[in-house]
Scaffold this motif. Sequence first.
Motif, PDB file in Angstrom:
ATOM      1  N   TRP A  41       0.835  -1.202   0.000  1.00 49.14           N
ATOM      2  CA  TRP A  41       0.000   0.000   0.000  1.00 49.14           C
ATOM      3  C   TRP A  41       0.875   1.261   0.000  1.00 49.14           C
ATOM      4  O   TRP A  41       0.606   2.201  -0.739  1.00 49.14           O
ATOM      5  N   TYR A  44       2.312   1.747  -3.404  1.00 49.67           N
ATOM      6  CA  TYR A  44       1.261   2.188  -4.327  1.00 49.67           C
ATOM      7  C   TYR A  44       1.004   3.686  -4.154  1.00 49.67           C
ATOM      8  O   TYR A  44       0.888   4.417  -5.122  1.00 49.67           O
ATOM      9  N   GLN A  45       0.954   4.141  -2.910  1.00 50.80           N
ATOM     10  CA  GLN A  45       0.709   5.560  -2.651  1.00 50.80           C
ATOM     11  C   GLN A  45       1.859   6.416  -3.184  1.00 50.80           C
ATOM     12  O   GLN A  45       1.620   7.486  -3.746  1.00 50.80           O
ATOM     13  N   TYR A  47       3.800   5.623  -5.698  1.00 49.09           N
ATOM     14  CA  TYR A  47       3.654   5.544  -7.153  1.00 49.09           C
ATOM     15  C   TYR A  47       2.592   6.528  -7.631  1.00 49.09           C
ATOM     16  O   TYR A  47       2.807   7.278  -8.586  1.00 49.09           O
ATOM     17  N   GLU A  48       1.438   6.548  -6.975  1.00 54.54           N
ATOM     18  CA  GLU A  48       0.349   7.453  -7.344  1.00 54.54           C
ATOM     19  C   GLU A  48       0.783   8.915  -7.205  1.00 54.54           C
ATOM     20  O   GLU A  48       0.440   9.752  -8.031  1.00 54.54           O
ATOM     21  N   THR A  49       1.542   9.221  -6.174  1.00 51.29           N
ATOM     22  CA  THR A  49       2.025  10.588  -5.946  1.00 51.29           C
ATOM     23  C   THR A  49       2.988  11.000  -7.051  1.00 51.29           C
ATOM     24  O   THR A  49       2.888  12.118  -7.576  1.00 51.29           O
ATOM     25  N   ILE A  51       3.138   9.852 -10.090  1.00 49.62           N
ATOM     26  CA  ILE A  51       2.360  10.020 -11.326  1.00 49.62           C
ATOM     27  C   ILE A  51       1.641  11.368 -11.311  1.00 49.62           C
ATOM     28  O   ILE A  51       1.626  12.093 -12.313  1.00 49.62           O
ATOM     29  N   ALA A  52       1.043  11.729 -10.180  1.00 44.50           N
ATOM     30  CA  ALA A  52       0.335  13.016 -10.067  1.00 44.50           C
ATOM     31  C   ALA A  52       1.294  14.186 -10.280  1.00 44.50           C
ATOM     32  O   ALA A  52       0.970  15.149 -10.990  1.00 44.50           O
TER      33      ALA A  52
END
Length: 108
Positions: A41, A44-45, A47-49, A51-52
């Motif tokens: 998790w 993943y967070q 990775y998402e950051t 990408i943003a």
Amino acid sequence: MASVVDSLVAPLSLINALIVAVTLSKREEVINNFNKLESIWDEYQVYETVIAIKNAYKKLSDKEKQVISMIFYAKEKEANQKNIAKKLGVSQPYVSKTIKKFKEYLKE
């Protein structure tokens, strides 16, 4: 690098392992699998950051990208808006508006 399918399947298999371990009352397995899930998790967070940030950065003009880059890479005492504006030859309000714009892009 794991595929999107792998990144979705791995947590599901760990959740199944957690259910089995709980059912069989295997405390150590539960803790171990929970820690693995927590790690996935967290990754993943991050990775998402990333990408943003990349997506928001792409939307900026070249000059705006310079402003944001200076904020991230300047030494602490040089990272204020006034110093950045001076180094780039822009106004401090421009730097402020660019930061605000970047933050808005991050929210999208």
